[in-house]
Design a protein around this motif. Structure first.
Motif, short mmCIF file in Angstrom:
data_model
loop_
_atom_site.label_atom_id
_atom_site.label_comp_id
_atom_site.label_asym_id
_atom_site.label_seq_id
_atom_site.Cartn_x
_atom_site.Cartn_y
_atom_site.Cartn_z
N GLY A 1 0.97 -1.14 0.27
CA GLY A 1 0.18 0.01 -0.17
C GLY A 1 0.88 1.13 -0.11
N ARG A 2 2.05 1.05 0.76
CA ARG A 2 2.66 2.64 0.98
C ARG A 2 3.62 2.75 -0.47
NH1 ARG A 2 5.95 3.01 6.25
NH2 ARG A 2 7.53 4.15 4.72
N LEU A 3 3.85 1.61 -1.20
CA LEU A 3 4.26 1.90 -2.40
C LEU A 3 3.21 2.31 -3.58
CD1 LEU A 3 6.73 -1.50 -2.68
CD2 LEU A 3 7.33 1.02 -2.30
N VAL A 4 2.09 1.82 -3.48
CA VAL A 4 1.14 2.03 -4.58
C VAL A 4 0.58 3.43 -4.37
CG1 VAL A 4 -1.16 1.41 -5.16
CG2 VAL A 4 0.30 -0.25 -4.82
N PHE A 5 0.56 3.86 -3.07
CA PHE A 5 -0.08 5.10 -2.76
C PHE A 5 0.95 6.17 -3.03
CE2 PHE A 5 -3.88 3.14 -1.05
CZ PHE A 5 -4.68 4.10 -1.30
N ARG A 6 2.37 6.07 -2.51
CA ARG A 6 3.28 6.74 -3.00
C ARG A 6 3.19 7.00 -4.39
NH1 ARG A 6 7.93 4.42 -1.31
NH2 ARG A 6 7.22 5.12 0.89
N ALA A 7 3.23 6.17 -5.50
CA ALA A 7 2.98 6.17 -6.81
C ALA A 7 1.82 7.01 -7.22
CB ALA A 7 3.19 4.80 -7.51
N LEU A 8 0.77 6.55 -6.82
CA LEU A 8 -0.48 7.14 -6.84
C LEU A 8 -0.41 8.80 -6.72
CD1 LEU A 8 -3.62 7.50 -7.73
CD2 LEU A 8 -4.09 6.82 -5.59
N ASN A 9 0.01 8.96 -5.62
CA ASN A 9 0.19 10.55 -5.25
C ASN A 9 1.02 11.34 -5.91
OD1 ASN A 9 -0.26 9.67 -1.56
ND2 ASN A 9 -1.73 10.17 -2.93
N GLY A 10 2.37 10.78 -6.40
CA GLY A 10 3.16 11.49 -7.38
C GLY A 10 2.47 11.56 -8.74
N ALA A 11 1.78 10.64 -9.08
CA ALA A 11 0.90 10.96 -10.30
C ALA A 11 -0.14 11.78 -10.02
CB ALA A 11 0.09 9.31 -10.68
N GLU A 12 -0.77 11.87 -9.27
CA GLU A 12 -2.00 12.84 -8.84
C GLU A 12 -1.22 14.26 -8.80
OE1 GLU A 12 -5.26 11.58 -5.88
OE2 GLU A 12 -3.73 10.90 -5.18
#
Length: 140
Positions: A42-53
């Motif tokens: 989750g930490r990896l996925v949300f870090r990537a999502l937030n960067g894309a956001e």
């Protein structure tokens, strides 16, 4: 330019819906996924999502800045950006601290920040949906 901003907003909306409301809860139901493993993913996925956001937010803002749009578009984009900023600057740090404690083997209690993040995700989805509708309607 409103078509471009509308398309980017739809992409952003789809990413948030897929990750926050589909992937995040389902990963803990997969066989063999423990809480620490799920948190690590989750930490990896949300870090990537937030960067894309953040990238999408900047692109949408730039497209809106040069487009001929009405004030509701500015309002919805402002709300969306504000929610993202609050999530990243206020809510994510305590969530990260809690997940670090769990990953270190501590039995940390569930965080209220998690509920705040979910509420903000719902607000962001509604703002993105409204923004996309306004932008795509303006493109006609």
């Amino acid at each position: 330019m409103t078509e471009f901003a509308g398309g980017l907003t739809c992409l952003w909306l789809g990413m948030v819906l897929a990750i926050s409301f589909l992937e995040a809860p389902l990963k803990f139901r997969a066989p063999g996924v423990t809480v620490p493993i799920g948190l690590g993913i989750g930490r990896l996925v949300f870090r990537a999502l937030n960067g894309a956001e953040v990238v999408l937010a900047v692109l949408v803002a730039a497209a809106i800045a040069v487009a001929d749009v009405r004030w509701p578009v500015y309002l919805c984009s402002g709300i969306t950006a504000l929610v993202l900023i609050v999530q990243l600057a206020v809510v994510r740090p305590p969530l990260n601290r809690r997940s670090e404690r769990v990953l270190a083997g501590e039995d940390a209690p569930r965080s209220r920040a998690h509920l705040a993040y979910i509420v903000l995700e719902v607000v962001k989805v509604l703002a993105l949906l409204t923004l996309a509708g306004l932008l795509l309607a303006a493109a006609d």
